[in-house]
Design a protein around this motif. Structure first.
Motif, PDB file in Angstrom:
ATOM      1  N   ARG A  51      40.774  45.409  45.867  1.00 17.40           N
ATOM      2  CA  ARG A  51      41.335  44.471  44.897  1.00 17.40           C
ATOM      3  C   ARG A  51      42.829  44.713  44.689  1.00 17.40           C
ATOM      4  O   ARG A  51      43.610  43.774  44.511  1.00 17.40           O
ATOM      5  N   LEU A  52      43.225  45.984  44.719  1.00 18.62           N
ATOM      6  CA  LEU A  52      44.638  46.310  44.538  1.00 18.62           C
ATOM      7  C   LEU A  52      45.495  45.689  45.631  1.00 18.62           C
ATOM      8  O   LEU A  52      46.555  45.111  45.364  1.00 18.62           O
ATOM      9  N   VAL A  58      46.108  40.738  47.231  1.00 16.39           N
ATOM     10  CA  VAL A  58      46.839  40.066  46.160  1.00 16.39           C
ATOM     11  C   VAL A  58      46.857  38.561  46.370  1.00 16.39           C
ATOM     12  O   VAL A  58      46.730  38.069  47.480  1.00 16.39           O
ATOM     13  N   LEU A 106      52.933  44.988  44.210  1.00 12.64           N
ATOM     14  CA  LEU A 106      52.270  43.821  43.634  1.00 12.64           C
ATOM     15  C   LEU A 106      53.278  42.765  43.201  1.00 12.64           C
ATOM     16  O   LEU A 106      53.077  41.569  43.425  1.00 12.64           O
ATOM     17  N   ASP A 117      46.053  42.530  36.814  1.00 14.38           N
ATOM     18  CA  ASP A 117      44.674  42.190  37.155  1.00 14.38           C
ATOM     19  C   ASP A 117      44.154  43.018  38.308  1.00 14.38           C
ATOM     20  O   ASP A 117      42.944  43.219  38.452  1.00 14.38           O
ATOM     21  N   ALA A 118      45.034  43.493  39.175  1.00 15.39           N
ATOM     22  CA  ALA A 118      44.630  44.327  40.305  1.00 15.39           C
ATOM     23  C   ALA A 118      44.985  45.787  40.073  1.00 15.39           C
ATOM     24  O   ALA A 118      44.204  46.673  40.405  1.00 15.39           O
TER      25      ALA A 118
END
Length: 327
Positions: free
Chosen positions: A133-134, A137, A184, A145-146
């Motif tokens: 999840r990280l 993106v 991110l 959120d991640a």
């Protein structure tokens, strides 16, 4: 320019944890048109299925075991003229995460091997999901959120087993929040042309490097793939030339119109299944031995019973400073 036909099996995009498959396989064959067409005809003759389009599953059925062994055998139709790049998806996630947050993927293999026993199946799966999840993106979203779920998961696992080697590695990952935030923010503002978690792009580069090792550039003829947009193809070729890889070009075709790509499709599906069975502990020694000569040494694999020469001491290619390039 020599042409090499390619296809893949097990593509789930960037969803590498919890997807439909645990292995991604990219296969390539250097066969003349007439030889490939004859090989397809021979497979159809031996299998004798009414299906209009044959896939790897036809050859993987037990009743067609002899056909599969014939295809892979020394002296068989593709021996010495085919190559497979394998990616163990869960390890790829760990490799890319460690490479991003530590700027060096050397700790990926020991973490991957120690993690399940150290944190238990549920804890380790939670880490893999959070890491996926990280790095997976989406443009315009909130980085928190991640990022936040990943660092919360890392913190919980470290507190649960603080004195272990795996926890010490996670503690170092947890100190990489600033690096993660920068990554991110960058990729959410300007979407990466090559998503870091898609194994297709590095597989193509390594496939080209394999076939051009003698110094002659090759043209890759690839089955149609939505991820291979014109912009990405152009950049792949540019990057390969910059890195000294002999990728002369990449052309997309419909596998139904190219027997060479059909053979690559067979091999990719066969390789993925055999490798996945090995991971699950239900591998067939004879089929594994038959596949091994085709598997590239640069395959991304962290399991102790490795397909890659890299696994005992080092990981596959990490993300590092080029995390948003993804190849």
């Amino acid at each position: 320019m020599p042409e090499v036909a390619c296809d893949e099996s097990g593509s789930d995009g960037e969803n590498l944890v919890g997807g439909n498959t645990d292995v991604f396989a990219h296969a390539s064959v250097a066969l003349p048109w007439d030889v490939a067409a004859e090989c397809v005809r021979e497979i159809r003759h031996r299998v004798r299925s009414p299906a209009e389009e044959y896939k790897a599953n036809h050859l993987l059925r037990e009743k067609h075991r002899a056909v599969l062994e014939w295809l892979l055998a020394p002296g068989g139709p593709i021996h010495g003229r085919a190559h497979v790049h394998l990616t163990h998806k869960a390890f790829f996630v760990v490799d890319r995460t460690v490479g991003l947050l530590l700027d060096d993927a050397a700790d990926a293999v020991p973490l991957f091997r120690l993690g399940p026993d150290t944190f238990g199946p549920d804890g380790w799966h939670a880490f893999l999901v959070a890491a996926n999840r990280l790095l997976r993106v989406r443009p315009g979203g909130d980085p928190a959120d991640a990022g936040e779920p990943f660092f919360r998961t890392v913190d919980a696992l470290v507190r649960a087993r603080p004195e272990t080697e795996a926890a010490r590695t996670l503690r170092r990952l947890g100190a990489g929040r600033a690096r993660a935030d920068d990554y991110l923010a960058r990729v959410r503002t300007v979407p990466a042309l090559f998503p870091v978690l898609n194994p297709l792009f590095p597989a193509i580069r390594l496939t080209a490097a394999h076939w051009s090792a003698g110094g002659r550039p090759v043209m890759l003829v690839h089955d149609q793939q939505n991820a291979l947009t014109p912009g990405r193809i152009a950049r792949l070729v540019q990057a390969a030339r910059r890195d000294g890889t002999g990728l002369g070009g990449l052309r997309l075709v419909d596998s139904r119109d190219d027997a060479r790509v059909q053979i690559a499709d067979f091999l990719a599906g066969i390789a993925r299944r055999i490798a996945s069975d090995e991971l699950a502990g239900r591998g067939d020694p004879d089929l594994t031995a038959g596949l091994r000569p085709y598997v590239g040494a640069e395959s991304v694999w962290g399991d102790p019973h490795s397909w890659s020469r890299l696994a005992p001491t080092a990981a596959g290619p990490g993300a590092g400073a080029d995390a948003d390039r993804g190849f």
